[in-house]
Design a protein around this motif. Sequence first.
Motif, PDB file in Angstrom:
ATOM      1  N   ALA A  42       0.846  -1.191   0.000  1.00 11.17           N
ATOM      2  CA  ALA A  42       0.000   0.000   0.000  1.00 11.17           C
ATOM      3  C   ALA A  42       0.880   1.239   0.000  1.00 11.17           C
ATOM      4  CB  ALA A  42      -0.909   0.019   1.227  1.00 11.17           C
ATOM      5  N   CYS A  43       0.546   2.169  -0.846  1.00 15.13           N
ATOM      6  CA  CYS A  43       1.268   3.433  -0.918  1.00 15.13           C
ATOM      7  C   CYS A  43       0.849   4.281   0.280  1.00 15.13           C
ATOM      8  CB  CYS A  43       0.922   4.137  -2.226  1.00 15.13           C
ATOM      9  SG  CYS A  43       1.658   5.776  -2.393  1.00 15.13           S
ATOM     10  N   THR A  44       1.769   4.519   1.170  1.00 18.63           N
ATOM     11  CA  THR A  44       1.416   5.240   2.405  1.00 18.63           C
ATOM     12  C   THR A  44       0.983   6.671   2.131  1.00 18.63           C
ATOM     13  OG1 THR A  44       3.743   5.750   2.746  1.00 18.63           O
ATOM     14  CG2 THR A  44       2.869   3.830   3.882  1.00 18.63           C
ATOM     15  N   ALA A  45       1.585   7.319   1.141  1.00 21.75           N
ATOM     16  CA  ALA A  45       1.218   8.705   0.836  1.00 21.75           C
ATOM     17  C   ALA A  45      -0.230   8.785   0.370  1.00 21.75           C
ATOM     18  CB  ALA A  45       2.152   9.281  -0.215  1.00 21.75           C
ATOM     19  N   CYS A  46      -0.641   7.884  -0.524  1.00 24.81           N
ATOM     20  CA  CYS A  46      -2.010   7.922  -1.052  1.00 24.81           C
ATOM     21  C   CYS A  46      -3.011   7.262  -0.107  1.00 24.81           C
ATOM     22  CB  CYS A  46      -2.067   7.252  -2.426  1.00 24.81           C
ATOM     23  SG  CYS A  46      -1.214   8.210  -3.702  1.00 24.81           S
ATOM     24  N   PHE A  47      -2.549   6.360   0.746  1.00 28.65           N
ATOM     25  CA  PHE A  47      -3.441   5.677   1.680  1.00 28.65           C
ATOM     26  C   PHE A  47      -3.896   6.629   2.783  1.00 28.65           C
ATOM     27  CE2 PHE A  47      -4.279   3.024   5.431  1.00 28.65           C
ATOM     28  CZ  PHE A  47      -5.219   2.154   4.912  1.00 28.65           C
ATOM     29  N   TYR A  48      -2.965   7.404   3.331  1.00 26.34           N
ATOM     30  CA  TYR A  48      -3.290   8.293   4.454  1.00 26.34           C
ATOM     31  C   TYR A  48      -3.784   9.656   4.010  1.00 26.34           C
ATOM     32  CZ  TYR A  48      -1.207   4.827   7.478  1.00 26.34           C
ATOM     33  OH  TYR A  48      -0.923   3.669   8.145  1.00 26.34           O
ATOM     34  N   HIS A  49      -3.545  10.009   2.760  1.00 28.87           N
ATOM     35  CA  HIS A  49      -4.030  11.276   2.212  1.00 28.87           C
ATOM     36  C   HIS A  49      -4.928  10.941   1.030  1.00 28.87           C
ATOM     37  CE1 HIS A  49      -1.093  13.186   4.777  1.00 28.87           C
ATOM     38  NE2 HIS A  49      -0.117  12.459   4.236  1.00 28.87           N
ATOM     39  N   GLU A  50      -5.220  11.897   0.242  1.00 27.59           N
ATOM     40  CA  GLU A  50      -6.061  11.651  -0.932  1.00 27.59           C
ATOM     41  C   GLU A  50      -5.233  11.000  -2.040  1.00 27.59           C
ATOM     42  OE1 GLU A  50      -8.598  14.489  -3.860  1.00 27.59           O
ATOM     43  OE2 GLU A  50      -8.725  14.877  -1.704  1.00 27.59           O
ATOM     44  N   PRO A  51      -5.766   9.962  -2.727  1.00 27.20           N
ATOM     45  CA  PRO A  51      -5.025   9.336  -3.828  1.00 27.20           C
ATOM     46  C   PRO A  51      -4.646  10.364  -4.887  1.00 27.20           C
ATOM     47  CG  PRO A  51      -6.913   8.004  -3.255  1.00 27.20           C
ATOM     48  CD  PRO A  51      -7.038   9.288  -2.478  1.00 27.20           C
ATOM     49  N   ASP A  52      -3.421  10.262  -5.400  1.00 24.33           N
ATOM     50  CA  ASP A  52      -2.884  11.211  -6.365  1.00 24.33           C
ATOM     51  C   ASP A  52      -2.543  10.479  -7.659  1.00 24.33           C
ATOM     52  OD1 ASP A  52      -1.558  13.154  -7.787  1.00 24.33           O
ATOM     53  OD2 ASP A  52       0.082  13.393  -6.348  1.00 24.33           O
ATOM     54  N   ASP A  54      -0.850  11.411 -10.023  1.00 25.28           N
ATOM     55  CA  ASP A  54       0.536  11.679 -10.415  1.00 25.28           C
ATOM     56  C   ASP A  54       1.541  11.004  -9.480  1.00 25.28           C
ATOM     57  OD1 ASP A  54      -0.230  13.287 -12.577  1.00 25.28           O
ATOM     58  OD2 ASP A  54      -0.401  15.062 -11.297  1.00 25.28           O
ATOM     59  N   CYS A  55       1.069  10.180  -8.555  1.00 25.86           N
ATOM     60  CA  CYS A  55       1.956   9.494  -7.612  1.00 25.86           C
ATOM     61  C   CYS A  55       2.904   8.573  -8.388  1.00 25.86           C
ATOM     62  CB  CYS A  55       1.144   8.680  -6.606  1.00 25.86           C
ATOM     63  SG  CYS A  55       2.172   7.738  -5.460  1.00 25.86           S
ATOM     64  N   GLU A  56       4.198   8.693  -8.112  1.00 28.08           N
ATOM     65  CA  GLU A  56       5.197   7.877  -8.810  1.00 28.08           C
ATOM     66  C   GLU A  56       5.152   6.415  -8.379  1.00 28.08           C
ATOM     67  OE1 GLU A  56       9.070   9.569  -8.334  1.00 28.08           O
ATOM     68  OE2 GLU A  56       8.415  11.527  -9.051  1.00 28.08           O
ATOM     69  N   VAL A  57       4.587   6.146  -7.211  1.00 29.39           N
ATOM     70  CA  VAL A  57       4.576   4.789  -6.672  1.00 29.39           C
ATOM     71  C   VAL A  57       3.362   4.001  -7.166  1.00 29.39           C
ATOM     72  CG1 VAL A  57       4.493   3.414  -4.558  1.00 29.39           C
ATOM     73  CG2 VAL A  57       5.880   5.494  -4.642  1.00 29.39           C
ATOM     74  N   CYS A  58       2.155   4.545  -6.964  1.00 30.27           N
ATOM     75  CA  CYS A  58       0.939   3.772  -7.252  1.00 30.27           C
ATOM     76  C   CYS A  58       0.027   4.398  -8.311  1.00 30.27           C
ATOM     77  CB  CYS A  58       0.151   3.564  -5.968  1.00 30.27           C
ATOM     78  SG  CYS A  58      -0.650   5.075  -5.353  1.00 30.27           S
ATOM     79  N   GLN A  59       0.371   5.557  -8.820  1.00 32.99           N
ATOM     80  CA  GLN A  59      -0.437   6.279  -9.807  1.00 32.99           C
ATOM     81  C   GLN A  59      -1.875   6.480  -9.319  1.00 32.99           C
ATOM     82  OE1 GLN A  59       1.505   3.445 -10.991  1.00 32.99           O
ATOM     83  NE2 GLN A  59       3.102   4.981 -11.190  1.00 32.99           N
ATOM     84  N   GLY A  60      -2.038   6.642  -8.007  1.00 30.69           N
ATOM     85  CA  GLY A  60      -3.348   6.912  -7.428  1.00 30.69           C
ATOM     86  C   GLY A  60      -4.162   5.682  -7.094  1.00 30.69           C
ATOM     87  N   GLY A  61      -3.622   4.497  -7.335  1.00 34.42           N
ATOM     88  CA  GLY A  61      -4.365   3.260  -7.080  1.00 34.42           C
ATOM     89  C   GLY A  61      -4.236   2.751  -5.650  1.00 34.42           C
ATOM     90  N   ILE A  62      -3.469   3.424  -4.836  1.00 34.03           N
ATOM     91  CA  ILE A  62      -3.179   3.098  -3.438  1.00 34.03           C
ATOM     92  C   ILE A  62      -2.369   1.801  -3.308  1.00 34.03           C
ATOM     93  CG2 ILE A  62      -4.074   2.644  -1.123  1.00 34.03           C
ATOM     94  CD1 ILE A  62      -6.385   4.519  -1.761  1.00 34.03           C
ATOM     95  N   GLU A  63      -2.799   0.714  -3.927  1.00 36.81           N
ATOM     96  CA  GLU A  63      -2.023  -0.524  -3.868  1.00 36.81           C
ATOM     97  C   GLU A  63      -1.166  -0.643  -5.129  1.00 36.81           C
ATOM     98  OE1 GLU A  63      -4.350  -3.996  -3.140  1.00 36.81           O
ATOM     99  OE2 GLU A  63      -4.655  -3.469  -1.054  1.00 36.81           O
ATOM    100  N   TYR A  64      -0.020  -1.280  -4.965  1.00 37.63           N
ATOM    101  CA  TYR A  64       0.879  -1.495  -6.093  1.00 37.63           C
ATOM    102  C   TYR A  64       1.669  -2.780  -5.855  1.00 37.63           C
ATOM    103  CZ  TYR A  64       4.560   0.225  -2.997  1.00 37.63           C
ATOM    104  OH  TYR A  64       5.432   0.383  -1.946  1.00 37.63           O
ATOM    105  N   GLU A  65       2.260  -3.303  -6.902  1.00 39.88           N
ATOM    106  CA  GLU A  65       3.080  -4.506  -6.786  1.00 39.88           C
ATOM    107  C   GLU A  65       4.526  -4.094  -6.560  1.00 39.88           C
ATOM    108  OE1 GLU A  65       2.510  -7.006 -10.189  1.00 39.88           O
ATOM    109  OE2 GLU A  65       0.577  -7.699  -9.451  1.00 39.88           O
ATOM    110  N   GLN A  66       5.144  -4.706  -5.564  1.00 41.33           N
ATOM    111  CA  GLN A  66       6.535  -4.402  -5.232  1.00 41.33           C
ATOM    112  C   GLN A  66       7.367  -5.675  -5.397  1.00 41.33           C
ATOM    113  OE1 GLN A  66       7.053  -3.111  -1.198  1.00 41.33           O
ATOM    114  NE2 GLN A  66       9.202  -2.635  -1.480  1.00 41.33           N
ATOM    115  N   LYS A  67       8.451  -5.586  -6.153  1.00 42.16           N
ATOM    116  CA  LYS A  67       9.354  -6.730  -6.312  1.00 42.16           C
ATOM    117  C   LYS A  67      10.314  -6.758  -5.132  1.00 42.16           C
ATOM    118  CE  LYS A  67       9.184  -7.153 -11.285  1.00 42.16           C
ATOM    119  NZ  LYS A  67       8.596  -8.426 -11.494  1.00 42.16           N
TER     120      LYS A  67
END
Length: 92
Positions: A42-52, A54-67
């Motif tokens: 879970a992207c902590t920036a988008c999870f605790y604030h409003e999804p963005d 333009d987020c470089e980590v999750c592109q606003g989807g809050i969850e992302y796949e991490q290798k």
Amino acid sequence: MSDIKTAPCARIPMDPRNSRPLVTNQMKADCIGEFEFTIQAACTACFYHEPDEDCEVCQGGIEYEQKVTVPWTTCKQIYKRMAEIAIKSGGL
């Protein structure tokens, strides 16, 4: 009868101090960074604030796949256990 065919392979190096499978520096060099798996994070920036969007980590989807790379110590434990089983079963 099994359809598994065995290929010729090198002998497992043994540690002369304790007669257990030995992991050499070359084995370590060949395996470091070779194995990885993917986890859902879970992207902590988008999870605790409003999804963005333009987020470089999750592109606003809050969850992302991490290798995640399998740590060398885990690779070594897996190799040693597999070598011990192969030795006990007479496979090598």
